[in-house]
Design a protein around this motif. Structure first.
Motif, PDB file in Angstrom:
ATOM      1  N   GLY A 125      -1.839  -6.295   7.440  1.00  0.00           N
ATOM      2  CA  GLY A 125      -0.484  -5.864   7.146  1.00  0.00           C
ATOM      3  C   GLY A 125       0.123  -6.637   6.000  1.00  0.00           C
ATOM      4  N   LEU A 126       1.412  -6.420   5.804  1.00  0.00           N
ATOM      5  CA  LEU A 126       2.160  -7.041   4.722  1.00  0.00           C
ATOM      6  C   LEU A 126       3.329  -7.825   5.278  1.00  0.00           C
TER       7      LEU A 126
ATOM      8  N   TYR B  44      -6.287  -1.593  -0.043  1.00  0.00           N
ATOM      9  CA  TYR B  44      -5.195  -1.467  -1.004  1.00  0.00           C
ATOM     10  C   TYR B  44      -4.991  -0.012  -1.415  1.00  0.00           C
ATOM     11  N   GLN B  45      -6.074   0.730  -1.555  1.00  0.00           N
ATOM     12  CA  GLN B  45      -5.953   2.144  -1.896  1.00  0.00           C
ATOM     13  C   GLN B  45      -5.236   2.898  -0.775  1.00  0.00           C
ATOM     14  N   TYR B  46      -5.531   2.541   0.449  1.00  0.00           N
ATOM     15  CA  TYR B  46      -4.881   3.176   1.590  1.00  0.00           C
ATOM     16  C   TYR B  46      -3.404   2.777   1.671  1.00  0.00           C
ATOM     17  N   ALA B  47      -3.134   1.477   1.529  1.00  0.00           N
ATOM     18  CA  ALA B  47      -1.765   0.977   1.632  1.00  0.00           C
ATOM     19  C   ALA B  47      -0.875   1.557   0.529  1.00  0.00           C
ATOM     20  N   ASN B  48      -1.408   1.654  -0.678  1.00  0.00           N
ATOM     21  CA  ASN B  48      -0.597   2.092  -1.809  1.00  0.00           C
ATOM     22  C   ASN B  48      -0.650   3.592  -2.050  1.00  0.00           C
TER      23      ASN B  48
ATOM     24  N   ALA C 165       1.912  -2.287  -2.613  1.00  0.00           N
ATOM     25  CA  ALA C 165       1.477  -3.661  -2.353  1.00  0.00           C
ATOM     26  C   ALA C 165       0.707  -4.221  -3.551  1.00  0.00           C
ATOM     27  N   PRO C 166       1.209  -5.274  -4.198  1.00  0.00           N
ATOM     28  CA  PRO C 166       0.468  -5.882  -5.312  1.00  0.00           C
ATOM     29  C   PRO C 166      -0.748  -6.652  -4.815  1.00  0.00           C
ATOM     30  N   ASN C 167      -1.632  -6.958  -5.722  1.00  0.00           N
ATOM     31  CA  ASN C 167      -2.832  -7.703  -5.359  1.00  0.00           C
ATOM     32  C   ASN C 167      -2.458  -9.052  -4.748  1.00  0.00           C
ATOM     33  N   GLY C 168      -3.087  -9.365  -3.614  1.00  0.00           N
ATOM     34  CA  GLY C 168      -2.815 -10.629  -2.938  1.00  0.00           C
ATOM     35  C   GLY C 168      -1.740 -10.559  -1.873  1.00  0.00           C
ATOM     36  N   SER C 169      -1.184  -9.376  -1.638  1.00  0.00           N
ATOM     37  CA  SER C 169      -0.079  -9.267  -0.676  1.00  0.00           C
ATOM     38  C   SER C 169      -0.509  -8.798   0.707  1.00  0.00           C
ATOM     39  N   LEU C 170      -1.754  -8.305   0.852  1.00  0.00           N
ATOM     40  CA  LEU C 170      -2.235  -7.907   2.172  1.00  0.00           C
ATOM     41  C   LEU C 170      -2.730  -9.128   2.939  1.00  0.00           C
TER      42      LEU C 170
END
Length: 230
Positions: free
Chosen positions: A73-74, A199-203, A210-215
């Motif tokens: 998650g975030l 990341y592809q799913y989240a965004n 979600a930027p890189n490093g935020s998950l």
């Protein structure tokens, strides 16, 4: 600590072929969460959540246990955790309810018969975690209210005071237990194999931006039945 209730505003900007919707986080809540996180992160107990309660719209199965090892998650701007899915549960398991990335497969437990280390009452009953320079004092509930914050019940209470401009307090009336995954390597390998898809799913599917490093992939957490924050 007084938290001001400020209504959220939704700003919509229209441009050619594009619509940008910006969510404005209430300033008082945002600053409070930032101060709480910054000060209590220094105590060495992990990432402190100003809002530890699960999202009320999540499946009932998630509410039963809350944040768990294996959650992806975030971290939200107002101090909560935005749960996406759990890597240890199947895609159709109640906690995930089919809301998982394409080609998702669960992470199987290691060969260790006891993969999770549990430390009961890592934080004792009626204990607290505070930022530096905070003084804790036991008082009767009818004591003075001229303090930073007071917690208590059943005839007892605690008074917290400080001379600093900012302070943070987490009170644990019933204590807390710690759960930590012993084999960190299987999570690191699994995340490296699936991180791009997450990341592809989240965004893409969920539109989280979600930027890189935020998950985050949870590999340990402290859990309690009751708490108070200030």
């Amino acid at each position: 600590m007084v938290i001001l209730a400020i209504s959220q505003r939704l700003s919509v900007y229209l441009t050619w072929r594009c619509i940008y919707i910006l969510r404005i986080v209430p300033l008082a809540v945002h600053i409070t969460a930032l101060v709480y996180r910054r000060l209590l992160s220094r105590t060495g107990h992990g990432y402190p959540l100003w809002i530890p309660d699960p999202d009320e719209n999540l499946p009932e199965a998630y509410h039963k246990d809350g944040i768990n090892i294996g959650d992806v998650g975030l971290l939200t701007e107002d101090g909560g955790f935005d749960f996406l899915f759990n890597v240890h549960a199947s895609g159709n398991a109640p906690v995930n309810s089919g809301a998982v990335p394409p080609d998702f497969y669960p992470l199987l437990a290691s060969n260790d018969p006891h993969p999770i280390r549990k430390t009961s009452f890592i934080h004792k009953e009626k204990s607290s975690i505070t930022s530096a320079h905070v003084i804790k004092k036991s008082i009767a509930m009818e004591g003075s209210a001229d303090t930073v914050s007071m917690f208590g019940g059943g005839g007892f209470g605690f008074q917290f005071s400080t001379k600093k401009a900012q302070a943070a307090v987490l009170m644990l009336p019933d204590g807390a237990h710690r759960y930590v995954a012993k084999n960190r390597s299987i999570y690191e390998k699994y995340a490296s194999e699936n991180g791009i898809a997450w990341y592809q799913y989240a965004n893409g599917t969920l539109g989280r931006g979600a930027p890189n490093g935020s998950l985050y992939l949870v590999t340990g957490c402290d859990k309690c039945r009751s708490w108070g924050t200030a």
